[in-house]
Design a protein around this motif. Structure first.
Motif, PDB file in Angstrom:
ATOM      1  N   GLN A 371       0.862  -1.172   0.000  1.00 41.51           N
ATOM      2  CA  GLN A 371       0.000   0.000   0.000  1.00 41.51           C
ATOM      3  C   GLN A 371       0.902   1.226   0.000  1.00 41.51           C
ATOM      4  OE1 GLN A 371      -2.720  -0.249   3.294  1.00 41.51           O
ATOM      5  NE2 GLN A 371      -3.758  -2.068   2.496  1.00 41.51           N
ATOM      6  N   LEU A 372       0.821   2.015  -1.091  1.00 42.05           N
ATOM      7  CA  LEU A 372       1.710   3.158  -1.290  1.00 42.05           C
ATOM      8  C   LEU A 372       0.900   4.400  -1.631  1.00 42.05           C
ATOM      9  CD1 LEU A 372       4.355   1.437  -3.618  1.00 42.05           C
ATOM     10  CD2 LEU A 372       4.547   1.769  -1.144  1.00 42.05           C
ATOM     11  N   ARG A 373       1.521   5.551  -1.401  1.00 42.27           N
ATOM     12  CA  ARG A 373       0.926   6.815  -1.827  1.00 42.27           C
ATOM     13  C   ARG A 373       1.604   7.284  -3.116  1.00 42.27           C
ATOM     14  NH1 ARG A 373       1.886   9.453   3.967  1.00 42.27           N
ATOM     15  NH2 ARG A 373       3.520   7.874   3.798  1.00 42.27           N
ATOM     16  N   PHE A 374       0.781   7.564  -4.140  1.00 42.30           N
ATOM     17  CA  PHE A 374       1.285   8.056  -5.416  1.00 42.30           C
ATOM     18  C   PHE A 374       0.819   9.494  -5.622  1.00 42.30           C
ATOM     19  CE2 PHE A 374       1.677   3.528  -6.202  1.00 42.30           C
ATOM     20  CZ  PHE A 374       2.803   3.433  -7.005  1.00 42.30           C
ATOM     21  N   ARG A 375       1.690  10.271  -6.243  1.00 43.81           N
ATOM     22  CA  ARG A 375       1.341  11.658  -6.563  1.00 43.81           C
ATOM     23  C   ARG A 375       0.541  11.678  -7.856  1.00 43.81           C
ATOM     24  NH1 ARG A 375       6.324  14.388  -6.783  1.00 43.81           N
ATOM     25  NH2 ARG A 375       6.479  13.689  -8.942  1.00 43.81           N
ATOM     26  N   CYS A 376      -0.626  12.306  -7.823  1.00 45.26           N
ATOM     27  CA  CYS A 376      -1.475  12.412  -8.998  1.00 45.26           C
ATOM     28  C   CYS A 376      -1.102  13.665  -9.792  1.00 45.26           C
ATOM     29  CB  CYS A 376      -2.948  12.440  -8.592  1.00 45.26           C
ATOM     30  SG  CYS A 376      -3.474  10.931  -7.739  1.00 45.26           S
ATOM     31  N   ALA A 377      -1.758  13.835 -10.920  1.00 42.25           N
ATOM     32  CA  ALA A 377      -1.416  14.952 -11.801  1.00 42.25           C
ATOM     33  C   ALA A 377      -1.657  16.301 -11.141  1.00 42.25           C
ATOM     34  CB  ALA A 377      -2.228  14.844 -13.101  1.00 42.25           C
ATOM     35  N   ASN A 378      -2.629  16.388 -10.230  1.00 41.90           N
ATOM     36  CA  ASN A 378      -2.913  17.658  -9.554  1.00 41.90           C
ATOM     37  C   ASN A 378      -2.021  17.893  -8.343  1.00 41.90           C
ATOM     38  OD1 ASN A 378      -3.891  15.781  -7.789  1.00 41.90           O
ATOM     39  ND2 ASN A 378      -6.016  16.502  -7.797  1.00 41.90           N
ATOM     40  N   GLY A 379      -1.023  17.032  -8.121  1.00 42.78           N
ATOM     41  CA  GLY A 379      -0.105  17.177  -6.997  1.00 42.78           C
ATOM     42  C   GLY A 379      -0.571  16.515  -5.717  1.00 42.78           C
ATOM     43  N   GLU A 380      -1.808  16.024  -5.688  1.00 46.33           N
ATOM     44  CA  GLU A 380      -2.343  15.370  -4.502  1.00 46.33           C
ATOM     45  C   GLU A 380      -1.834  13.925  -4.422  1.00 46.33           C
ATOM     46  OE1 GLU A 380      -6.701  13.755  -2.881  1.00 46.33           O
ATOM     47  OE2 GLU A 380      -6.518  14.849  -4.779  1.00 46.33           O
ATOM     48  N   TYR A 381      -1.558  13.485  -3.212  1.00 48.39           N
ATOM     49  CA  TYR A 381      -1.159  12.095  -3.000  1.00 48.39           C
ATOM     50  C   TYR A 381      -2.404  11.276  -2.621  1.00 48.39           C
ATOM     51  CZ  TYR A 381       3.838  13.056  -3.127  1.00 48.39           C
ATOM     52  OH  TYR A 381       5.100  13.392  -3.533  1.00 48.39           O
ATOM     53  N   ARG A 382      -2.531  10.110  -3.262  1.00 52.29           N
ATOM     54  CA  ARG A 382      -3.620   9.191  -2.961  1.00 52.29           C
ATOM     55  C   ARG A 382      -3.043   7.808  -2.669  1.00 52.29           C
ATOM     56  NH1 ARG A 382      -8.695  10.834  -3.921  1.00 52.29           N
ATOM     57  NH2 ARG A 382      -9.474   8.684  -4.121  1.00 52.29           N
ATOM     58  N   TRP A 383      -3.790   7.036  -1.875  1.00 48.22           N
ATOM     59  CA  TRP A 383      -3.360   5.691  -1.504  1.00 48.22           C
ATOM     60  C   TRP A 383      -3.731   4.684  -2.595  1.00 48.22           C
ATOM     61  CZ3 TRP A 383      -0.291   4.054   2.352  1.00 48.22           C
ATOM     62  CH2 TRP A 383      -0.057   4.906   3.427  1.00 48.22           C
ATOM     63  N   PHE A 384      -2.767   3.826  -2.936  1.00 50.95           N
ATOM     64  CA  PHE A 384      -3.001   2.771  -3.924  1.00 50.95           C
ATOM     65  C   PHE A 384      -2.439   1.461  -3.383  1.00 50.95           C
ATOM     66  CE2 PHE A 384      -3.141   6.583  -6.442  1.00 50.95           C
ATOM     67  CZ  PHE A 384      -4.124   6.347  -7.385  1.00 50.95           C
ATOM     68  N   ARG A 385      -3.091   0.385  -3.763  1.00 47.83           N
ATOM     69  CA  ARG A 385      -2.542  -0.945  -3.509  1.00 47.83           C
ATOM     70  C   ARG A 385      -1.912  -1.431  -4.808  1.00 47.83           C
ATOM     71  NH1 ARG A 385      -5.733  -6.664  -2.157  1.00 47.83           N
ATOM     72  NH2 ARG A 385      -3.846  -7.934  -1.874  1.00 47.83           N
ATOM     73  N   THR A 386      -0.624  -1.743  -4.775  1.00 45.42           N
ATOM     74  CA  THR A 386       0.075  -2.199  -5.970  1.00 45.42           C
ATOM     75  C   THR A 386       0.559  -3.627  -5.770  1.00 45.42           C
ATOM     76  OG1 THR A 386       1.941  -1.779  -7.464  1.00 45.42           O
ATOM     77  CG2 THR A 386       2.245  -1.174  -5.154  1.00 45.42           C
ATOM     78  N   ARG A 387       0.318  -4.455  -6.773  1.00 48.44           N
ATOM     79  CA  ARG A 387       0.704  -5.863  -6.743  1.00 48.44           C
ATOM     80  C   ARG A 387       1.385  -6.218  -8.057  1.00 48.44           C
ATOM     81  NH1 ARG A 387      -5.348  -7.551  -5.583  1.00 48.44           N
ATOM     82  NH2 ARG A 387      -5.547  -5.603  -6.747  1.00 48.44           N
ATOM     83  N   GLY A 388       2.251  -7.200  -8.012  1.00 48.38           N
ATOM     84  CA  GLY A 388       2.921  -7.607  -9.239  1.00 48.38           C
ATOM     85  C   GLY A 388       3.625  -8.941  -9.093  1.00 48.38           C
ATOM     86  N   ILE A 389       4.013  -9.500 -10.237  1.00 50.01           N
ATOM     87  CA  ILE A 389       4.729 -10.775 -10.258  1.00 50.01           C
ATOM     88  C   ILE A 389       5.710 -10.749 -11.421  1.00 50.01           C
ATOM     89  CG2 ILE A 389       3.000 -11.928 -11.708  1.00 50.01           C
ATOM     90  CD1 ILE A 389       3.569 -14.465 -10.037  1.00 50.01           C
ATOM     91  N   ALA A 390       6.873 -11.344 -11.206  1.00 46.76           N
ATOM     92  CA  ALA A 390       7.938 -11.305 -12.213  1.00 46.76           C
ATOM     93  C   ALA A 390       7.899 -12.563 -13.077  1.00 46.76           C
ATOM     94  CB  ALA A 390       9.300 -11.179 -11.536  1.00 46.76           C
ATOM     95  N   GLN A 391       8.214 -12.370 -14.365  1.00 42.43           N
ATOM     96  CA  GLN A 391       8.412 -13.493 -15.284  1.00 42.43           C
ATOM     97  C   GLN A 391       9.909 -13.770 -15.352  1.00 42.43           C
ATOM     98  OE1 GLN A 391       6.910 -12.794 -19.215  1.00 42.43           O
ATOM     99  NE2 GLN A 391       7.836 -14.627 -20.069  1.00 42.43           N
ATOM    100  N   ARG A 392      10.274 -15.039 -15.247  1.00 38.76           N
ATOM    101  CA  ARG A 392      11.683 -15.382 -15.135  1.00 38.76           C
ATOM    102  C   ARG A 392      12.128 -16.246 -16.301  1.00 38.76           C
ATOM    103  NH1 ARG A 392      13.353 -13.911 -10.061  1.00 38.76           N
ATOM    104  NH2 ARG A 392      11.610 -13.362  -8.671  1.00 38.76           N
ATOM    105  N   ASN A 393      13.385 -16.072 -16.666  1.00 37.46           N
ATOM    106  CA  ASN A 393      14.019 -16.853 -17.721  1.00 37.46           C
ATOM    107  C   ASN A 393      15.290 -17.451 -17.135  1.00 37.46           C
ATOM    108  OD1 ASN A 393      14.883 -17.997 -20.061  1.00 37.46           O
ATOM    109  ND2 ASN A 393      15.193 -16.060 -21.184  1.00 37.46           N
ATOM    110  N   ASP A 394      15.293 -18.772 -16.959  1.00 33.72           N
ATOM    111  CA  ASP A 394      16.420 -19.452 -16.304  1.00 33.72           C
ATOM    112  C   ASP A 394      16.684 -18.880 -14.917  1.00 33.72           C
ATOM    113  OD1 ASP A 394      16.781 -21.069 -18.513  1.00 33.72           O
ATOM    114  OD2 ASP A 394      18.170 -19.659 -19.482  1.00 33.72           O
ATOM    115  N   GLY A 395      15.593 -18.580 -14.194  1.00 32.71           N
ATOM    116  CA  GLY A 395      15.715 -18.086 -12.830  1.00 32.71           C
ATOM    117  C   GLY A 395      15.950 -16.596 -12.725  1.00 32.71           C
TER     118      GLY A 395
END
Length: 815
Positions: A371-395
């Motif tokens: 859960q992170l705060r990102f700066r929007c175009a108007n300069g305001e910070y909003r809370w976002f949940r960011t998730r991700g997964i990596a694709q691997r090649n030979d580890g």
């Protein structure tokens, strides 16, 4: 030339094969069609007959019930004659029965073949009981689903409740036999033509006949009150013999013989064209499927509340979907950026955490979900949940993709909820303090007067004051306990204890109350000798006391029984079971479902008849949950209630359990130290509370110095030696916390042993009590003050002071 002549008969033969094969298929299809039409006709008739005859029978039975209700009952002989005639006229009915108001079948017609059900309790199975009680409670006819009859066979039961005004007079029960229903609904001429299967909810309930083919079938659904039957008809041998002939087989055999010659030649000619056409179709289908998937993904991305990103780790290029850009306040169009731009938009306080999580995921595969705060175009910070997964090649991670979700509203809602909880806790703490302070004066003075030699009528009035005050304090304690449970502030003790002690204390506490009501109180503890349990005995006692008190309250006659011991898993089971049962007023199923809610009692009259606030069971539920256990209830109106509590309390063998220290504190008599009265400094700003405290301490013959605020307490302590200090917390000029701080600072400067200091407070919330311990108070006693509790606390602290003095080096300066 001869070669070409062969083509003429070959072509003729091919023509014959086609003609005869087509003719064979046509004849066979006509025969199948005739069979299918015949099946559909029979199925339609059966469906209509079943529906009509069941409805007719239900109407007849309902008229029989209405006649009973209209005349207020009926003569048994007359009823049996009517029922027997009715069953004789309606083949679908196995029997007609009457269950008395105790739900026991008394009258059954015909008796022959139904002897097994006479005297049967129709509530003996759950699903039967559910159908019966629905009919009784709604005063309307109700049917069961398909069941197996006690006397053999399968069908369903129709229940018709009988009422004489508001008096329940039993039920008329119609027994519909599935086999009889199908036989009566199927025309006699068709009986040998079809095989029948009747099912309900996928379960087979009746079948008759032997099908010749399962591929030809006619299916109908018959909507019966309370259920839906599916009837499948298959052709039997008689129908096949009537409709099918051997002509199609003869024609087909002839066609096969004629086609062999031309099959091989035409195969090679057609194979190439067919394969070419299939490849073209496959290419077209693959293209269409790819296009549909592309459109589906694009639509899902546009319609989702999430934004998606794709990071090419090798090129260090980050793709942002149009939705992600829109979430950050930018135009809704895709963008490609470098990771540095992405990092710049993260709130500075969250940037290091994000970088560490990314590095850990790329290196070790650890979860990336932040859960992170990102700066929007108007300069305001909003809370976002960011998730991700990596694709691997030979580890090695070569690509990473994920999403972000705007959770600002959720974070703000959580903060508002936390603020509301804090406000509620503050309110309860203030309410507790404001109520406990005057109650200290009321109960204190009442207890002081109770020790005087007063007339009996005055003592009885004082007893009313004390009991009323105790009731109010119990209510306040219940509210505070519930608040602590909801706020997660209940602190559970972990110590070895015997279940036998819990049981004996409950029995001793409620034996007199049960005897006064003429009830039998049974308490049984089944734990093995020499085995203790590890957990919180106070909270277990609180649950047991609440349940036993409730059972006695709601039981007018009979008995209350409590059993406590290991579950059926064995004497060494980690789970213990507390069961409290009674023969009281009981509850309905709906009442049982809500009984553990706050401020809920069985019905609106319960509070008027029995008193209480509806908090006890909610507290039991909360304590059981926090102790990792469960609490369940089973009850029937007028038949009593059983509460079952299961808690994980591991057994502790006696020789490994912690030894129990005997209570060396003796209550009563003068309080002395070194042969002189104990010197006590007490600070209390409230006049009433000072009078109560002085009355309590005068009975102990102590040397008491009473002051009105913290500043006077500090002055007195600096000028005189005291064995113990009692400090109120909320005082003018200087409160108890600040006074304690100055007292402890003076003792450190003088190199003196700490003097025991007790907090006299109406603040009893867990966080407040913990705060007093952290500030340096040796103990606390809550208002209204208990004379015995205050005396026990003071004697315990003075005993500790003597022990510390005896262990102190001779160079230390004693107090």
């Amino acid at each position: 030339m001869p070669r070409y002549r062969l083509l003429i008969p070959l072509s003729a033969a091919l023509f014959c094969v086609i003609v005869f094969t087509s003719l064979s298929l046509h004849v066979r299809s006509q025969e199948h069609y005739a069979v299918r039409v015949h099946l559909e006709e029979i199925a339609t008739n059966l469906q209509y007959n079943l529906t009509e005859r069941v409805e007719m029978n239900l109407n007849g039975l309902e008229r029989m019930a209405e006649r009973w209700i209209r005349v207020g009952g009926t003569d048994q002989t007359e009823w049996r004659a009517d029922a027997l005639d009715y069953v004789g006229d309606h083949a679908e009915l196995r029997s007609v029965q009457w269950a008395n108001p105790d739900f026991v079948l008394e009258w059954v017609e015909p008796v022959a073949g139904n002897e097994a059900v006479i005297g049967l309790d129709i509530l003996f199975e759950e699903f039967r009981a559910r159908a019966v009680m629905q009919a009784v409670n709604s005063r309307r006819a109700n049917n069961s689903a398909a069941i197996d009859f006690i006397q053999g066979g399968t069908g369903f039961l129709a229940y018709f409740p009988l009422y004489d005004g508001d008096r329940f007079d039993g039920l008329i029960v119609g027994v519909f036999d599935a086999a009889n229903m199908v036989a009566a609904g199927l025309p006699e001429d068709y009986a040998d033509y079809v095989a029948i299967q009747v099912s309900e909810g996928g379960g087979l309930i009746h079948q008759a006949g032997t099908p010749v083919s399962l591929q030809l079938t006619a299916e109908r659904t018959v909507a019966l009150p309370g259920s839906v039957w599916t009837v499948n008809l298959f052709p039997a041998g008689a129908l096949y013999a009537e409709e099918f002939s051997s002509i199609p087989i003869f024609l087909l055999g002839l066609g096969v013989l004629l086609s062999i010659a031309v099959g091989v030649g035409t195969h090679f000619l057609a194979s190439g064209q067919i394969r070419q056409r299939e490849l073209a179709e496959e290419r077209e289908s693959a293209y269409e499927a790819l296009e549909r998937n592309r459109e589906r993904v694009a639509l899902a991305v546009r319609g989702s509340s999430d934004g998606f990103w794709d990071w090419d780790l090798e090129r260090n290029v980050l793709y942002h979907s149009p939705r992600l850009r829109a979430l950050l306040g930018h135009p809704e169009e895709a963008a490609h950026i470098v990771d540095a731009e992405y990092a710049d938009d993260i709130h500075p306080d969250d940037r290091d955490r994000s970088e560490r999580a990314l590095a850990a995921h790329i290196k070790t595969g650890a979860d990336y979900d932040l859960q992170l705060r990102f700066r929007c175009a108007n300069g305001e910070y909003r809370w976002f949940r960011t998730r991700g997964i990596a694709q691997r090649n030979d580890g090695r991670a070569v690509r990473m993709a994920g999403s972000i979700t705007d959770i600002t509203d959720l974070i703000e809602a959580r903060d508002r909820a936390n603020a509301a909880n804090r406000a509620k806790s503050d309110f309860l703490a203030n309410m507790s303090h404001e109520i406990r302070t005057p109650m200290n004066g009321i109960l204190g003075m009442a207890r002081v007067l109770a020790d005087k030699d007063l007339p009996d009528d005055v003592n009885s009035k004082l007893d009313v004051i004390v009991r009323s005050g105790d009731t109010l304090m119990h209510l306040l304690d219940d509210i505070l306990d519930l608040s602590k449970i909801e706020a997660g502030q209940i602190e559970l003790d972990e110590a070895p204890f015997d279940l036998e002690i819990i049981g004996s204390r409950v029995e001793a506490l409620y034996r007199d109350t049960a005897d006064k009501k003429g009830l039998t109180l049974e308490v049984e503890v089944t734990d093995r000798d020499g085995v203790s349990r590890h957990g919180d005995p106070l909270r277990l006692s609180q649950i047991a006391n609440n349940l036993v008190a409730n059972a006695i309250k709601f039981t007018a006659s009979g008995k209350v029984r409590m059993t406590l011991g290991p579950t059926a898993d064995g004497p060494d089971s980690d789970m213990i079971e507390l069961v409290v049962s009674d023969t009281g007023i009981g509850m309905s199923e709906a009442q049982c479902q809500s009984i553990f809610e706050k401020f809920v009692q069985a019905d609106s009259s319960t509070t008027r008849r029995f008193g209480g606030t509806g908090l006890g069971l909610a507290i039991c539920k909360g304590l059981a949950d926090q102790m990792g256990g469960t609490i369940d209830v089973a009850s029937n109106p007028g038949q009593g209630t059983t509460f079952t509590v299961r808690l994980p309390l591991a057994p502790v063998i006696a020789d490994t359990a912690s030894p129990r220290s005997p209570d060396l504190i003796t209550i009563g008599g003068a309080m002395t130290m070194d042969g002189r009265p104990v010197r006590i400094l007490a600070a209390e700003d409230n006049l009433t509370n000072r009078l109560v405290l002085k009355a309590y301490l005068d009975k102990l013959a102590v040397d008491l110095t009473m002051v009105e605020n913290g500043a006077e307490a500090v002055t007195a302590f600096l000028n005189e030696d005291y064995d113990l200090v009692l400090l109120d917390i909320q005082m003018p000029i200087k409160n108890g916390e600040d006074a304690l701080s100055e007292i402890r600072a003076f003792e450190r400067d003088q190199g003196r042993l700490p003097t025991p200091v007790v907090a006299l407070t109406a603040n009893v919330m867990a966080d407040q009590v913990n705060r007093y311990a952290m500030l340096g108070f040796d103990a606390h006693t809550e208002k209204p003050l208990s004379p015995e509790g205050l005396e026990r606390t003071m004697r315990r602290l003075l005993m500790g002071t003597n022990l510390r003095r005896s262990a102190r080096p001779a160079t230390a300066r004693p107090r």
